[in-house]
Scaffold this motif. Structure first.
Motif, PDB file in Angstrom:
ATOM      1  N   LEU A 126       0.840  -1.202   0.000  1.00  0.00           N
ATOM      2  CA  LEU A 126       0.000   0.000   0.000  1.00  0.00           C
ATOM      3  C   LEU A 126       0.873   1.248   0.000  1.00  0.00           C
ATOM      4  CD1 LEU A 126      -2.821  -0.881   2.579  1.00  0.00           C
ATOM      5  CD2 LEU A 126      -2.844  -1.182   0.104  1.00  0.00           C
ATOM      6  N   GLY A 127       1.911   1.248   0.835  1.00  0.00           N
ATOM      7  CA  GLY A 127       2.753   2.428   0.955  1.00  0.00           C
ATOM      8  C   GLY A 127       3.585   2.687  -0.281  1.00  0.00           C
ATOM      9  N   VAL A 128       4.212   1.647  -0.816  1.00  0.00           N
ATOM     10  CA  VAL A 128       5.061   1.810  -1.997  1.00  0.00           C
ATOM     11  C   VAL A 128       4.233   2.268  -3.196  1.00  0.00           C
ATOM     12  CG1 VAL A 128       6.426   0.544  -3.703  1.00  0.00           C
ATOM     13  CG2 VAL A 128       6.885   0.254  -1.258  1.00  0.00           C
ATOM     14  N   LEU A 129       3.132   1.570  -3.467  1.00  0.00           N
ATOM     15  CA  LEU A 129       2.352   1.885  -4.662  1.00  0.00           C
ATOM     16  C   LEU A 129       1.594   3.196  -4.511  1.00  0.00           C
ATOM     17  CD1 LEU A 129       1.125  -1.726  -5.413  1.00  0.00           C
ATOM     18  CD2 LEU A 129       2.973  -0.470  -6.536  1.00  0.00           C
ATOM     19  N   GLY A 130       1.119   3.475  -3.296  1.00  0.00           N
ATOM     20  CA  GLY A 130       0.426   4.734  -3.071  1.00  0.00           C
ATOM     21  C   GLY A 130       1.343   5.941  -3.143  1.00  0.00           C
ATOM     22  N   THR A 131       2.636   5.734  -2.952  1.00  0.00           N
ATOM     23  CA  THR A 131       3.595   6.825  -3.027  1.00  0.00           C
ATOM     24  C   THR A 131       4.167   6.991  -4.436  1.00  0.00           C
ATOM     25  OG1 THR A 131       4.226   6.495  -0.712  1.00  0.00           O
ATOM     26  CG2 THR A 131       5.765   7.731  -2.087  1.00  0.00           C
ATOM     27  N   LEU A 132       4.522   5.893  -5.080  1.00  0.00           N
ATOM     28  CA  LEU A 132       5.192   5.968  -6.376  1.00  0.00           C
ATOM     29  C   LEU A 132       4.230   6.136  -7.543  1.00  0.00           C
ATOM     30  CD1 LEU A 132       7.984   3.259  -5.967  1.00  0.00           C
ATOM     31  CD2 LEU A 132       8.052   5.703  -5.449  1.00  0.00           C
ATOM     32  N   ALA A 133       2.948   5.863  -7.333  1.00  0.00           N
ATOM     33  CA  ALA A 133       1.955   6.004  -8.404  1.00  0.00           C
ATOM     34  C   ALA A 133       0.834   6.910  -7.930  1.00  0.00           C
ATOM     35  CB  ALA A 133       1.399   4.642  -8.814  1.00  0.00           C
ATOM     36  N   GLY A 134       0.298   7.699  -8.859  1.00  0.00           N
ATOM     37  CA  GLY A 134      -0.808   8.589  -8.519  1.00  0.00           C
ATOM     38  C   GLY A 134      -1.520   9.034  -9.777  1.00  0.00           C
ATOM     39  N   PRO A 135      -2.480   9.935  -9.646  1.00  0.00           N
ATOM     40  CA  PRO A 135      -3.175  10.449 -10.822  1.00  0.00           C
ATOM     41  C   PRO A 135      -2.176  10.984 -11.852  1.00  0.00           C
ATOM     42  CG  PRO A 135      -4.255  11.171  -8.806  1.00  0.00           C
ATOM     43  CD  PRO A 135      -2.970  10.521  -8.383  1.00  0.00           C
ATOM     44  N   HIS A 146      -1.222 -10.303  -6.083  1.00  0.00           N
ATOM     45  CA  HIS A 146      -1.830 -10.398  -4.764  1.00  0.00           C
ATOM     46  C   HIS A 146      -2.764  -9.216  -4.528  1.00  0.00           C
ATOM     47  CE1 HIS A 146      -2.040 -10.390  -0.316  1.00  0.00           C
ATOM     48  NE2 HIS A 146      -1.906 -11.691  -0.462  1.00  0.00           N
ATOM     49  N   GLN A 147      -3.814  -9.465  -3.741  1.00  0.00           N
ATOM     50  CA  GLN A 147      -4.811  -8.435  -3.496  1.00  0.00           C
ATOM     51  C   GLN A 147      -4.224  -7.191  -2.839  1.00  0.00           C
ATOM     52  OE1 GLN A 147      -8.280  -7.981  -4.060  1.00  0.00           O
ATOM     53  NE2 GLN A 147      -7.781  -9.502  -5.620  1.00  0.00           N
ATOM     54  N   SER A 148      -3.144  -7.316  -2.090  1.00  0.00           N
ATOM     55  CA  SER A 148      -2.542  -6.133  -1.480  1.00  0.00           C
ATOM     56  C   SER A 148      -1.993  -5.197  -2.544  1.00  0.00           C
ATOM     57  CB  SER A 148      -1.444  -6.531  -0.496  1.00  0.00           C
ATOM     58  OG  SER A 148      -0.393  -7.219  -1.148  1.00  0.00           O
ATOM     59  N   ILE A 149      -1.511  -5.741  -3.652  1.00  0.00           N
ATOM     60  CA  ILE A 149      -1.073  -4.905  -4.772  1.00  0.00           C
ATOM     61  C   ILE A 149      -2.272  -4.216  -5.404  1.00  0.00           C
ATOM     62  CG2 ILE A 149      -0.050  -4.962  -7.079  1.00  0.00           C
ATOM     63  CD1 ILE A 149       1.742  -7.242  -6.125  1.00  0.00           C
ATOM     64  N   THR A 150      -3.329  -4.985  -5.634  1.00  0.00           N
ATOM     65  CA  THR A 150      -4.539  -4.412  -6.220  1.00  0.00           C
ATOM     66  C   THR A 150      -5.088  -3.288  -5.348  1.00  0.00           C
ATOM     67  OG1 THR A 150      -5.068  -6.561  -7.207  1.00  0.00           O
ATOM     68  CG2 THR A 150      -6.857  -4.952  -7.036  1.00  0.00           C
ATOM     69  N   MET A 151      -5.109  -3.501  -4.037  1.00  0.00           N
ATOM     70  CA  MET A 151      -5.596  -2.463  -3.123  1.00  0.00           C
ATOM     71  C   MET A 151      -4.718  -1.223  -3.172  1.00  0.00           C
ATOM     72  SD  MET A 151      -6.517  -4.887   0.135  1.00  0.00           S
ATOM     73  CE  MET A 151      -6.686  -3.495   1.253  1.00  0.00           C
ATOM     74  N   GLY A 152      -3.396  -1.414  -3.219  1.00  0.00           N
ATOM     75  CA  GLY A 152      -2.498  -0.276  -3.297  1.00  0.00           C
ATOM     76  C   GLY A 152      -2.721   0.544  -4.547  1.00  0.00           C
ATOM     77  N   GLY A 157      -4.870   6.008  -7.163  1.00  0.00           N
ATOM     78  CA  GLY A 157      -5.508   6.884  -8.131  1.00  0.00           C
ATOM     79  C   GLY A 157      -4.885   6.820  -9.507  1.00  0.00           C
ATOM     80  N   ALA A 158      -3.886   5.968  -9.690  1.00  0.00           N
ATOM     81  CA  ALA A 158      -3.250   5.823 -11.001  1.00  0.00           C
ATOM     82  C   ALA A 158      -4.147   5.038 -11.948  1.00  0.00           C
ATOM     83  CB  ALA A 158      -1.904   5.120 -10.853  1.00  0.00           C
ATOM     84  N   ALA A 159      -3.924   5.214 -13.236  1.00  0.00           N
ATOM     85  CA  ALA A 159      -4.596   4.375 -14.220  1.00  0.00           C
ATOM     86  C   ALA A 159      -3.924   3.008 -14.215  1.00  0.00           C
ATOM     87  CB  ALA A 159      -4.502   5.006 -15.602  1.00  0.00           C
ATOM     88  N   VAL A 160      -4.715   1.952 -14.189  1.00  0.00           N
ATOM     89  CA  VAL A 160      -4.187   0.593 -14.102  1.00  0.00           C
ATOM     90  C   VAL A 160      -4.506  -0.151 -15.391  1.00  0.00           C
ATOM     91  CG1 VAL A 160      -4.229  -1.591 -12.846  1.00  0.00           C
ATOM     92  CG2 VAL A 160      -4.437   0.571 -11.594  1.00  0.00           C
ATOM     93  N   ARG A 161      -3.491  -0.778 -15.956  1.00  0.00           N
ATOM     94  CA  ARG A 161      -3.664  -1.625 -17.128  1.00  0.00           C
ATOM     95  C   ARG A 161      -3.242  -3.041 -16.735  1.00  0.00           C
ATOM     96  NH1 ARG A 161      -5.799   2.482 -18.018  1.00  0.00           N
ATOM     97  NH2 ARG A 161      -5.401   3.979 -19.706  1.00  0.00           N
TER      98      ARG A 161
END
Length: 408
Positions: A126-135, A146-152, A157-161
């Motif tokens: 959550l912390g890594v992805l929420g910090t390094l990725a955003g709108p 893993h679901q923790s990646i999906t939640m992060g 707020g980033a676009a996910v492909r």
């Protein structure tokens, strides 16, 4: 149904399934452990008053360190020195010299310049992805992450492909065609599990690393189930597949091979500095209790001395389990390491098989929706370096009989 207890279609369906399985005596979840050894436990299913012994193949204590005397002593010594809890969030309440030592030891172990501790492996993602990725950013993620990646990623707020599982060609197609949202410049990330916990297979990291370099994307690999267990020095799937120096960030957890608790991220110095001051799941959480830090430090020290032999035993045990299951006609769905997956299909059938096994003395992990797709329920067997040949043979026999009995 009262509006206060009507939780919506999906949640109501979950509660109905729990009621049905409990009524049928097939509920396999949340057994109470009354005594624990490395590969043995005494459990009490929720609907009984009597506990009984089981051989544990539902554990992630892959290297068998949870009862290692040095690891236990490390936890006790740290607790006596610093107590059972921290003063509060680390930014203002502080963290101990043991936390610093563990971060330094993790950096040295991983080969990255820096490391940061998180309360859990989930919070690391959550912390890594929420910090390094955003709108404005685009993240390319394996659809079986893993679901923790999906939640992060959802929180970022980033676009996910999402690309098809372990399909570098599909990833390449998305990287070629998926630009930043609305044409805005933004960062690109690729994020995958190293060893997929619900499928037992490895990500094709060499191909993915090449694509990350070609398309100027940061590469994040979650080594939760592979850290400590794979590679010559136990650095994970990236080391095993010889791309460790091409991964920008690894995340992981101490709850598996390191037999403790908490999560971590290893990366470059400036990236770790950014995470320390910006990752909300780090900043807004109290630090790890000293006892878990002491246990993790001791585990790293033990693995420096015993890791090669323990990884060899783990590798041999996993290969023998897969071989014996195949000989017995049990599908392991392409499992490649110490996470051995047996597809079953329907949730109720999977629950009944898991409960039957527990009642007969074998504890395995049933994976049912929402952890896996509907119709994709399965059993996950976690192999340990401490399992014996008799443990493996008995597990194969019981599993074969339980699956055959369910098919009748």
């Amino acid at each position: 149904m009262s509006p206060l207890t009507d939780f919506g279609t999906a949640h109501n369906s979950t509660l109905e399934a729990v009621d049905r399985l409990q009524k049928d005596g097939a509920y396999p979840l949340f057994p109470v452990i009354t005594q624990r050894e490395v590969t043995r436990a005494w459990i009490r299913p929720h609907d009984t008053a009597v506990d009984h012994p089981v051989t544990v193949f539902g554990s992630a204590d892959y290297l068998g360190l949870a009862r290692h005397p040095k690891v236990v002593q490390g936890a006790l010594d740290a607790t006596r020195r610093f107590g059972t809890g921290m003063y509060g969030i680390q930014a203002v309440g502080g963290y101990t010299t043991l936390h610093e030592e563990l971060e330094e030891a993790l950096a040295a172990w991983s080969g990255h310049p820096g490391a940061l501790l998180f309360p859990t492996g989930m919070q690391a993602n959550l912390g890594v992805l929420g910090t390094l990725a955003g709108p404005g950013d685009v993240v390319f993620a394996d659809r079986f992450n893993h679901q923790s990646i999906t939640m992060g990623l959802e929180l970022s707020g980033a676009a996910v492909r999402a690309f098809r599982h372990n399909d570098p060609e599909h990833l390449a197609e998305l990287l070629r065609t998926a630009g930043p949202p609305a044409g805005r410049p933004g960062r690109r990330l690729i994020v995958v599990d190293g060893l997929f916990s619900a499928d037992g297979d490895l990500a094709p990291l060499p191909e993915i690393a090449e694509l990350a370099e070609r398309y100027d994307a940061l590469l994040v690999v979650d080594e939760a189930h592979s850290a400590g267990t794979l590679g010559d020095r136990g650095r994970g799937a990236a080391e095993l597949l010889e791309v460790r120096d091409r991964v920008d960030v690894i995340t992981g957890t101490f709850t598996k091979a390191f037999a403790s608790s908490g999560g971590f991220a290893c990366a470059g110095t400036e990236m770790v500095r950014l995470l320390r001051h910006s990752a909300r799941s780090y900043l807004l959480s109290a630090g790890l209790p000293a006892g878990t830090v002491g246990a993790s430090l001791a585990a790293l020290q033990v693995l420096a001395q015993e890791g090669e032999e323990r990884r060899r035993r783990l590798r041999d045990n996993a290969a023998e389990l897969r071989r014996a299951l195949a000989a017995a006609g049990v599908d392991t769905a392409g499992s490649m390491a110490h996470v051995v997956v047996v597809p079953v299909g329907l949730m109720d059938r999977t629950a009944r098989v898991a409960r039957r096994l527990a009642d007969r003395g074998l504890l395995v992990c049933p994976l049912i929706p929402p952890a896996v797709p509907i119709g994709g329920a399965r059993l996950r067997l976690g192999v340990s370096a401490e399992h014996t040949a008799d443990d493996i043979a008995n597990a194969v026999r019981l599993l074969s009989e339980a699956l055959a009995g369910e098919a009748q």
